[in-house]
Design an enzyme around this catalytic site. Structure first.
Site, PDB file in Angstrom:
ATOM      1  N   THR A 188      -6.900  -1.271   7.892  1.00 54.22           N
ATOM      2  CA  THR A 188      -8.077  -1.688   8.641  1.00 54.22           C
ATOM      3  C   THR A 188      -8.756  -2.853   7.914  1.00 54.22           C
ATOM      4  O   THR A 188      -8.375  -3.214   6.809  1.00 54.22           O
ATOM      5  CB  THR A 188      -9.090  -0.537   8.744  1.00 54.22           C
ATOM      6  OG1 THR A 188      -9.415  -0.113   7.414  1.00 54.22           O
ATOM      7  CG2 THR A 188      -8.497   0.630   9.507  1.00 54.22           C
ATOM      8  N   LYS A 247     -15.321  14.951   5.925  1.00 55.07           N
ATOM      9  CA  LYS A 247     -15.545  13.749   6.729  1.00 55.07           C
ATOM     10  C   LYS A 247     -17.042  13.601   6.946  1.00 55.07           C
ATOM     11  O   LYS A 247     -17.661  14.439   7.595  1.00 55.07           O
ATOM     12  CB  LYS A 247     -14.824  13.865   8.076  1.00 55.07           C
ATOM     13  CG  LYS A 247     -14.972  12.632   8.955  1.00 55.07           C
ATOM     14  CD  LYS A 247     -14.092  12.755  10.191  1.00 55.07           C
ATOM     15  CE  LYS A 247     -14.201  11.509  11.070  1.00 55.07           C
ATOM     16  NZ  LYS A 247     -13.750  10.286  10.409  1.00 55.07           N
ATOM     17  N   GLY A 276       0.830  -1.217   0.000  1.00 55.67           N
ATOM     18  CA  GLY A 276       0.000   0.000   0.000  1.00 55.67           C
ATOM     19  C   GLY A 276       0.855   1.252   0.000  1.00 55.67           C
ATOM     20  O   GLY A 276       0.475   2.262   0.578  1.00 55.67           O
ATOM     21  N   PRO A 331      -4.206   0.138  15.016  1.00 57.05           N
ATOM     22  CA  PRO A 331      -5.361   0.864  14.483  1.00 57.05           C
ATOM     23  C   PRO A 331      -5.070   2.353  14.303  1.00 57.05           C
ATOM     24  O   PRO A 331      -5.698   3.010  13.487  1.00 57.05           O
ATOM     25  CB  PRO A 331      -6.442   0.659  15.554  1.00 57.05           C
ATOM     26  CG  PRO A 331      -5.978  -0.489  16.380  1.00 57.05           C
ATOM     27  CD  PRO A 331      -4.481  -0.481  16.311  1.00 57.05           C
ATOM     28  N   ASN A 332      -4.136   2.906  15.053  1.00 57.57           N
ATOM     29  CA  ASN A 332      -3.889   4.346  15.014  1.00 57.57           C
ATOM     30  C   ASN A 332      -2.400   4.582  15.238  1.00 57.57           C
ATOM     31  O   ASN A 332      -1.891   4.326  16.320  1.00 57.57           O
ATOM     32  CB  ASN A 332      -4.726   5.042  16.101  1.00 57.57           C
ATOM     33  CG  ASN A 332      -4.802   6.527  15.887  1.00 57.57           C
ATOM     34  OD1 ASN A 332      -3.898   7.135  15.324  1.00 57.57           O
ATOM     35  ND2 ASN A 332      -5.892   7.125  16.341  1.00 57.57           N
ATOM     36  N   HIS A 342     -13.192  18.002  12.569  1.00 52.98           N
ATOM     37  CA  HIS A 342     -12.604  17.532  11.321  1.00 52.98           C
ATOM     38  C   HIS A 342     -13.118  18.387  10.167  1.00 52.98           C
ATOM     39  O   HIS A 342     -14.030  19.180  10.328  1.00 52.98           O
ATOM     40  CB  HIS A 342     -12.988  16.061  11.066  1.00 52.98           C
ATOM     41  CG  HIS A 342     -12.283  15.088  11.943  1.00 52.98           C
ATOM     42  ND1 HIS A 342     -12.688  14.824  13.229  1.00 52.98           N
ATOM     43  CD2 HIS A 342     -11.178  14.317  11.719  1.00 52.98           C
ATOM     44  CE1 HIS A 342     -11.870  13.928  13.764  1.00 52.98           C
ATOM     45  NE2 HIS A 342     -10.948  13.601  12.873  1.00 52.98           N
TER      46      HIS A 342
END
Lengths: 241, 241, 241, 241
Positions: D84, D139, D8, D106-107, D135
Site C-alpha cells: 500500500t 485491530k 518485502g 489492494p486486496n 476482527h
C-alpha cells in the site's frame, strides 16, 4: 397502466401477486379453475375471456399452462410464465411462435437467482463447495430443486476437481459432485446456503424467503422486461445486469 | 507454583500446552516417545523420571495412557487425562485406585462442551433438531465424534419425538434419530452447528476451534479443578457451574 | 379441561393464543377493549364477566393489566401476565396479594429465554462477547429490549473484564460494557445473535422468531406451571429445568 | 519457469508467498530491509540486485514501493504491487511509464474481492443492506478498510434509497449511507458479512480469511495475468471473468 391477465390468480403465489401489483399495474381479469369472489373479473375458461391485455402472467398449473400460453400468443399478448410443467417440446414450439416477448421464469426469487449466479462465479475460483438447504418438514422431497440447480451451475463452471473427500451417510447427496445436505425443520420456510472453502479462506452465500410475497419483485422485474423482448427468454438471471 | 509432569508434550496439543501453561504452572518434566531439544527435562521412559509433581497431565497415546496413569497414582499425583483410548475396564480400575483426583477429559474445548450442554437443555423444549459439522478434507471419518456425542445428548434429553421428516441421501446420517450432516472443506478446521426449529422460531448454536491453543483454557480449568477432587470424574462439563 | 379467561384476546398475540390453545384449553371468555365477532363470549368491561375460570391470562395493555390482575386475584384465579407496564410497586403489591400462582412473563419466546440463559452461562467462560440483533425497519428503538436484557445478564455473570477494544461509531452501543449492534432491514422480523470469542475459538448463539405463533409454546408452558405455584414468579427462565 | 523478484519477502505476506510459489515459480531473489538466512539470494538495496526476472512482485512498505516500482519498470519487468502507500500522483506516473503490465492489487483475497463484486451486483436489487465485520481486538481502527470499500461499492450501484431506519449508537457507522458494524473479538481474524433484506427475503454474503496463506491464490492469479497485460490495471476484480 400496463394491463395484465393473471392465470392462476387464487393460488398462494397468485394471491401474493394480486396484492403486490395493485398499485402499479391493472389486472383486467383472472383465469382460475374455480369461481371466486373478487373485485376483478374472474373467468373459469379461456372462452369466457372478453377483454384484452398487454401481458399474460401465468402462475397456473402444469395442466393448463401450455394451452394458456397458446391463447396469449394468439391474442397478441406478451407472456410471463411462472407455472411449471412445460415440456421441452412445448418450449420449442412457444419459441417458434413468439412474436412478442415470452419470459419463462422457473424461480421468481431475486435472492435465489442471485445466489445461483454468484455461486456459479465463485465456483470458478473455489472448486470445493457444499450446499445446505433447509425447509419445513412438510416438504417431502430432498434436496430442493433450487439446491440441485445451484449444484449443477457450480459444476458447470468449476475449472478444477474438488478435493477428494470422505464418504458416508453424513456426507450428503452428490449432485454433479457437489455434496448437498437437506434439513427439514419447523420454523424454516425456504433457505439455502452455499459454503465455499479455500486455503485458510471461507466464502459463504445464503438466501431465504419466508413467504410468496418475496416473489413479487421478481414478477415485477419480469413484467417490466417482457414488453421490451421480441423472443423467448428463460430465467430471471437473463435480466440481471 | 503447581508442578506438572506432561506426558505427550511434543504432540500438537502437547506443544500448545507447553506454550499455554508456562506463565502459571511449572512443567517439571516431559515424557515423550522420543528425545527432544527442550529447556525442560525430557524422559523417554517412566523409569527415567526422577522428580515428583502435583499433577500428571497426560495427552499421550492410547498405547501409553493407562500405564502412565498407574504410574501417576502410584506416585501420589493428581491426574488429568486428555489422551483417548482407555477401555471401560481400565477406567473402572483407575476409579477404584483413585486416592487423589482423577479427571478424564474427552474434549478440552470449552466452546464444544458448552455447545453440548446447551443443546441438551434446548432439546427438552425443541425436539426438532439437526446438526451440521464442518472439518478439513483431511478428516476421513464422518460425522465427527463431537457431533455424534452432541446427537446422543440431544436424544437423551428430548421429551417428544421429532416430526417425521423426509428421507433420502441428502437428509444426513441419523444418530439416535438426530440427522447429522458433515461438510469437508478446505478453510475449515473444526466447526459444528446445532439447528433447533420450533413453530415460527429458530434457535441455532454454533462453535468452532481453529487451533489446539483453543484447548488450553480447558486444560487450565482441569488442572485447577483436579487438585480439589478426591475421586475420578469424567468430562469438563462436570466442572461447569 | 383447564378454563382460561383471556384478556387482550384480539391483539396479535391474543389472536395467536386463541389459535394455539383451542385444542387443549377451554377459553371461557375474552376481555377486550372493543366488541368482536367471536364464538367465545367477549366482554368489554370487568363488570360484564359472568363466568369463572382457573387461570386469567393477560396479554392486554399497560393501561388495563393491573386492574385486571386485581380482579383475577379477587376471584381466586391463577394469573399469567404477558402484558407489559406493571410498575415495581404494583408487582410488589400483587406479590403480597398472591394466594394462587402468579407468573409474570416478559418474554414468551422459549428460544429467546434459552438464548439469554445460555449467554449468561457462557459469559462465565468467555468474557469477550458482542451482540447483533436484527429487526424490521418499522422498529424505531434500538437496541431491542431482548438484546439489552441479554447484555445485562452477560455482564452480571462474567468473571473477567473483556479485552480492551477499539472505539468508534461502528463499535456499537455499550450496554453494561457489552457492545450491541442493531440492524434494521426488511425481511427480518426479530433475530439476535450473541458472538463469544476465545483463544482460537468461537461460540455463537442465535435465535429468531417470525410470528407471534412462536410465543404459544411459552404461553402453554406458563399455563401448565402457574397452577402448581402458590406465589409470584417472574420469567419463563424460572420454569426451565 | 517464470522468474520472480520478491520485494518485502520476509514480512508475513512475503513468507506466505515464498511458501506458496515455490512449486510453480522461480523466486530468483528477495529484496528486504534486512539480511536474512535464506536459500534464495537476499538483497538489502536495489543497487545490489544482479539478476533479472520476468515479474517484480512487491509486498514491501509504503516507504519503498514507489522506488521499487520505478526500478522494475526501468529493468523491463512486469510488475505486481500488493504494497500500500502509492499516492494518486505516483499511480498516474507509473501508468504513464508502463510498457509491460502493471497490476496494483489492494486486496489479494479472492473471497473478499468476490464478496465486494457480489455485493455491488446485489445492491442493484436490494437497496437495504448492512455490513458486520469482525476482527481481532488488536485491530485498532474500525470499521475495516474492506468493509468501507464494500459499503462504497454498494452505494455506487444501488438504484433506490434504502428505507429510512432508526438511529442511535447501536445502529453502526454510516459509510455512504450503509450502516457498518464492527466487532472486535478474540478468536476472529478477518471476517465480514453483508446482509441484504427484501420483502420476506434475505440474502447474506460472508467471507473470512484466517491467515495470509489465503492471499496466495490471488497472488498467483495476479502473476498469471500481469504478463498478458501491457498497461496498468488496479484490482483483482478486473481479472475476474
Amino acid at each position: 397502466m400496463t394491463k395484465i391477465i393473471l392465470a392462476g390468480g387464487f393460488g398462494k403465489l397468485g394471491e401474493a401477486i394480486q396484492n403486490g401489483l395493485k398499485a402499479d399495474y391493472e389486472i383486467v381479469g383472472i383465469l382460475s379453475g374455480h369461481q371466486h369472489n373478487s373485485d376483478i373479473p374472474v373467468w373459469t375458461s379461456l372462452e369466457d375471456i372478453d377483454v384484452s391485455a398487454d401481458i399474460w402472467l401465468d402462475v397456473s398449473t402444469p395442466a393448463t399452462v401450455y394451452e394458456n400460453a397458446q391463447y396469449a400468443i394468439a391474442h397478441n399478448m406478451a407472456l410471463v410464465i411462472g407455472a411449471t410443467g412445460l415440456s421441452d417440446a412445448q418450449v420449442t414450439h412457444l419459441k417458434a411462435s413468439a412474436t412478442n416477448g415470452i419470459l419463462i421464469v422457473p424461480n421468481f426469487s431475486l435472492s435465489a437467482v442471485l445466489l445461483m449466479q454468484f455461486s456459479k462465479t465463485a465456483a470458478q475460483y473455489f472448486p470445493d463447495v457444499e450446499i445446505v438447504e433447509a425447509h419445513n418438514p412438510k416438504k417431502v422431497d430432498s434436496p430442493s430443486g433450487t439446491a440441485k440447480q445451484t449444484a449443477r451451475m457450480i459444476a458447470s463452471s468449476r475449472q478444477k476437481a474438488p478435493a477428494q473427500t470422505s464418504v458416508g451417510e453424513a456426507r450428503g447427496e452428490r449432485v454433479d459432485d457437489v455434496p448437498v445436505h437437506a434439513m427439514r425443520l419447523p420454523g424454516y420456510i425456504a433457505q439455502q446456503t452455499v459454503y465455499f472453502g479455500g486455503i485458510d479462506e471461507q466464502l459463504t452465500l445464503s438466501q431465504s424467503t419466508t413467504s410468496r410475497a418475496a416473489f413479487v419483485p421478481g414478477v415485477i422485474m419480469s413484467l417490466n422486461a417482457v414488453t421490451k423482448l421480441d423472443h423467448l427468454v428463460i430465467g430471471l438471471d437473463q435480466l440481471l445486469n
